[in-house]
Design a protein around this motif. Structure first.
Motif, PDB file in Angstrom:
ATOM      1  N   THR A  63       0.814  -1.218   0.000  1.00 35.13           N
ATOM      2  CA  THR A  63       0.000   0.000   0.000  1.00 35.13           C
ATOM      3  C   THR A  63       0.849   1.270   0.000  1.00 35.13           C
ATOM      4  O   THR A  63       0.355   2.341  -0.334  1.00 35.13           O
ATOM      5  N   LEU A  64       2.129   1.154   0.365  1.00 37.89           N
ATOM      6  CA  LEU A  64       3.008   2.322   0.342  1.00 37.89           C
ATOM      7  C   LEU A  64       3.310   2.776  -1.082  1.00 37.89           C
ATOM      8  O   LEU A  64       3.557   3.960  -1.326  1.00 37.89           O
ATOM      9  N   PHE A  65       3.287   1.855  -2.030  1.00 32.81           N
ATOM     10  CA  PHE A  65       3.722   2.149  -3.394  1.00 32.81           C
ATOM     11  C   PHE A  65       2.589   2.101  -4.416  1.00 32.81           C
ATOM     12  O   PHE A  65       2.768   2.503  -5.558  1.00 32.81           O
ATOM     13  N   ALA A  66       1.425   1.604  -3.996  1.00 30.19           N
ATOM     14  CA  ALA A  66       0.318   1.422  -4.936  1.00 30.19           C
ATOM     15  C   ALA A  66      -0.130   2.743  -5.549  1.00 30.19           C
ATOM     16  O   ALA A  66      -0.451   2.804  -6.745  1.00 30.19           O
ATOM     17  N   GLY A  67      -0.159   3.807  -4.751  1.00 26.28           N
ATOM     18  CA  GLY A  67      -0.603   5.100  -5.266  1.00 26.28           C
ATOM     19  C   GLY A  67       0.294   5.620  -6.381  1.00 26.28           C
ATOM     20  O   GLY A  67      -0.188   6.149  -7.395  1.00 26.28           O
ATOM     21  N   LYS A  68       1.604   5.480  -6.209  1.00 28.37           N
ATOM     22  CA  LYS A  68       2.540   5.940  -7.242  1.00 28.37           C
ATOM     23  C   LYS A  68       2.398   5.112  -8.518  1.00 28.37           C
ATOM     24  O   LYS A  68       2.474   5.641  -9.627  1.00 28.37           O
ATOM     25  N   LEU A  69       2.187   3.811  -8.364  1.00 32.52           N
ATOM     26  CA  LEU A  69       1.980   2.958  -9.527  1.00 32.52           C
ATOM     27  C   LEU A  69       0.691   3.329 -10.255  1.00 32.52           C
ATOM     28  O   LEU A  69       0.642   3.341 -11.490  1.00 32.52           O
ATOM     29  N   GLN A  70      -0.344   3.660  -9.494  1.00 32.13           N
ATOM     30  CA  GLN A  70      -1.608   4.074 -10.112  1.00 32.13           C
ATOM     31  C   GLN A  70      -1.426   5.358 -10.909  1.00 32.13           C
ATOM     32  O   GLN A  70      -1.998   5.513 -11.995  1.00 32.13           O
ATOM     33  N   LEU A  75      -5.653   3.156 -12.890  1.00 31.42           N
ATOM     34  CA  LEU A  75      -6.295   2.220 -11.955  1.00 31.42           C
ATOM     35  C   LEU A  75      -6.647   0.897 -12.622  1.00 31.42           C
ATOM     36  O   LEU A  75      -6.360  -0.177 -12.077  1.00 31.42           O
ATOM     37  N   ARG A  76      -7.302   0.957 -13.783  1.00 33.32           N
ATOM     38  CA  ARG A  76      -7.746  -0.281 -14.436  1.00 33.32           C
ATOM     39  C   ARG A  76      -6.574  -1.215 -14.724  1.00 33.32           C
ATOM     40  O   ARG A  76      -6.620  -2.410 -14.423  1.00 33.32           O
ATOM     41  N   THR A 120      -6.030   0.625  -3.807  1.00 32.98           N
ATOM     42  CA  THR A 120      -6.363   1.516  -4.923  1.00 32.98           C
ATOM     43  C   THR A 120      -7.845   1.448  -5.276  1.00 32.98           C
ATOM     44  O   THR A 120      -8.470   2.481  -5.534  1.00 32.98           O
ATOM     45  N   SER A 121      -8.431   0.252  -5.265  1.00 35.54           N
ATOM     46  CA  SER A 121      -9.855   0.148  -5.589  1.00 35.54           C
ATOM     47  C   SER A 121     -10.719   0.734  -4.476  1.00 35.54           C
ATOM     48  O   SER A 121     -11.744   1.374  -4.742  1.00 35.54           O
ATOM     49  N   LEU A 122     -10.304   0.557  -3.222  1.00 36.11           N
ATOM     50  CA  LEU A 122     -11.035   1.146  -2.097  1.00 36.11           C
ATOM     51  C   LEU A 122     -10.984   2.665  -2.152  1.00 36.11           C
ATOM     52  O   LEU A 122     -12.026   3.339  -2.049  1.00 36.11           O
ATOM     53  N   ARG A 187     -13.901   2.730 -13.129  1.00 37.13           N
ATOM     54  CA  ARG A 187     -13.358   3.909 -13.803  1.00 37.13           C
ATOM     55  C   ARG A 187     -12.694   4.775 -12.755  1.00 37.13           C
ATOM     56  O   ARG A 187     -13.187   4.904 -11.625  1.00 37.13           O
ATOM     57  N   GLU A 188     -11.598   5.389 -13.122  1.00 35.38           N
ATOM     58  CA  GLU A 188     -10.847   6.196 -12.168  1.00 35.38           C
ATOM     59  C   GLU A 188     -11.574   7.494 -11.878  1.00 35.38           C
ATOM     60  O   GLU A 188     -12.003   8.202 -12.795  1.00 35.38           O
ATOM     61  N   ALA A 189     -11.726   7.810 -10.598  1.00 35.86           N
ATOM     62  CA  ALA A 189     -12.401   9.043 -10.189  1.00 35.86           C
ATOM     63  C   ALA A 189     -11.463  10.225 -10.327  1.00 35.86           C
ATOM     64  O   ALA A 189     -10.259  10.102 -10.119  1.00 35.86           O
TER      65      ALA A 189
END
Length: 418
Positions: A63-70, A75-76, A120-122, A187-189
């Motif tokens: 979860t530390l890196f998921a945001g940067k990857l997104q 997201l999809r 990321t989905s949450l 879909r990404e918000a």
């Protein structure tokens, strides 16, 4: 875009997230695999069960890196890739013939993929419903819990019918399909950006969008981490040893005590749905304060009371209900405090309390030498967390209060001089 079209899109996003989260939640059926793996390979039970600890740490660490990857791939694509990774990790676990292979495939790879798609989905779903953050967190996190409850029977049936190794293969295939299908529906918000000169603009809800660096310069980030860590430790420690305490502390037979596992799943999911929705109507932190107080009472009861069937199950239900609620409410609290724009990154920091909480209960138990002193320690920590929760204020609100107090003191001092 018409109102009807927008509503349909949001319905599909909710549906996709639910499917995805149910697939991700199946990782919590791991305990079903422990004994069959011990029987097949002759490994130590403690060594096999370590796999889930590795999974939990990898999940939290991701979860530390998921945001940067997104931010880089969207997201999809990210959730689809995570679904494939999770599925492959479990499928290749069917070929694992050594503990290091199992740790890598079912622990590191599966856990990291699960955590990436989870956070990321949450966070994305919360951004789609900024005025119903508690309820929508409950829907998403509740789906995660439901996945573990449903697959308790699916995976149990697979292990009985095809054996433990092939069960990994089919489990991985099912989960991969669920997460990938879910990723195609989301879909990404988009979130309204805060103007540089304003402290607000979190999609119009008056909350500043903090970067990770800005969040880490606030005391609130660390206090929220302490509360979340304590909440996770209390729930995760109970989940891991509930059957054992039923036998040793309450004097129940093994079969009766095993029913507590199903009870935890039911009350955990109920807490996610009920307290998530309730948190949109009352102060979220006050609600967390109540859950921590209830957990403190329940854990201390397990330590000092003469347990019987009813009292044991009441305490287990209370802790599970509160744990499920806290897991649900905290994503919304993070957005209340630090905004929605960087929610997946900011909540990813606080979510490390989950990984540390998963380990700390067992460490405390090993150090203190038993269930009762561990529950006493957890109960005291929950009482402290309760006091922090009921007194904590968001950063912007705290600054405004300090400013008002300074102005009042200034006027008082001026009146004395005059």
């Amino acid at each position: 875009m018409s109102v009807g079209t927008k509503a349909n899109n949001r319905f599909l996003i909710v549906l996709g997230t639910i499917i995805m989260q149910m697939g991700l939640g199946t990782i919590y059926t791991w305990s079903l695999f422990n004994q069959p793996l011990v029987t097949k390979f002759g490994w130590q039970l403690s060594s096999v069960s370590t796999t889930f600890s590795i999974t939990s740490f990898a999940l939290a660490f991701a979860t530390l890196f998921a945001g940067k990857l997104q931010d880089k791939i969207g997201l999809r694509r990210l959730t689809a890739v995570a679904g494939v990774m999770l599925g492959l990790g479990l499928m290749f676990s069917s070929q694992a013939s050594s503990l290091p292979m199992l740790y890598l495939l079912a622990g590191v790879i599966a856990g990291y993929a699960d955590g990436t798609a989870y956070i990321t989905s949450l966070s994305n779903l919360i951004k789609w419903f900024p005025n119903r953050k508690g309820l929508i967190s409950g829907v998403s996190v509740g789906a995660y819990g439901t996945g573990s409850l449903v697959f308790k029977y699916v995976n149990g049936s697979l292990i009985s019918s095809v054996g433990v190794s092939r069960a990994f293969l089919y489990w991985g295939m099912i989960v991969m399909v669920m997460v990938v299908i879910g990723s195609l529906l989301v879909r990404e918000a988009s979130v309204v950006k805060a103007s540089p000169s304003s402290s607000a603009a979190d999609a119009g809800n008056g909350v500043k969008d903090y970067t990770v660096g800005e969040m880490l310069r606030t005391k609130q980030a660390y206090l929220l981490f302490v509360i979340f860590f304590t909440a996770c430790m209390s729930g995760l420690y109970l989940i891991g040893i509930v059957k054992d305490i039923g036998v040793k502390l309450a004097g129940l037979d093994v079969q009766t005590a095993a029913n507590a596992v199903a009870m935890i799943a039911i009350f955990n999911t109920a807490g996610r749905l009920i307290l998530g929705a309730l948190s949109d109507k009352v102060s979220r932190l006050k609600l967390v304060g109540v859950t921590m107080a209830v957990t403190a009472v329940a854990t201390l009861t397990l330590s000092f009371a003469q347990l019987n069937f009813g009292l044991f199950f009441a305490c287990v239900a209370a802790i599970a209900f509160c744990f499920g609620g806290n897991i649900t409410v905290f994503p919304a609290i993070a957005s209340d405090f630090f905004g929605l724009k960087n929610h997946n990154k900011n909540y990813g920091i606080i979510y490390q309390g989950f990984g540390l909480g998963a380990l700390s209960g067992s460490i405390i138990a090993a150090f203190l030498g038993g269930f009762k002193p561990t529950f006493v320690t957890i109960g005291v920590l929950c009482a402290i967390a309760c006091l922090i929760a009921v007194s904590l204020k968001p950063p912007v609100e705290a600054r405004k209060e300090r400013k008002r107090n300074t102005e009042v003191q200034g006027r008082t001092a001026y009146g004395r001089i005059s």
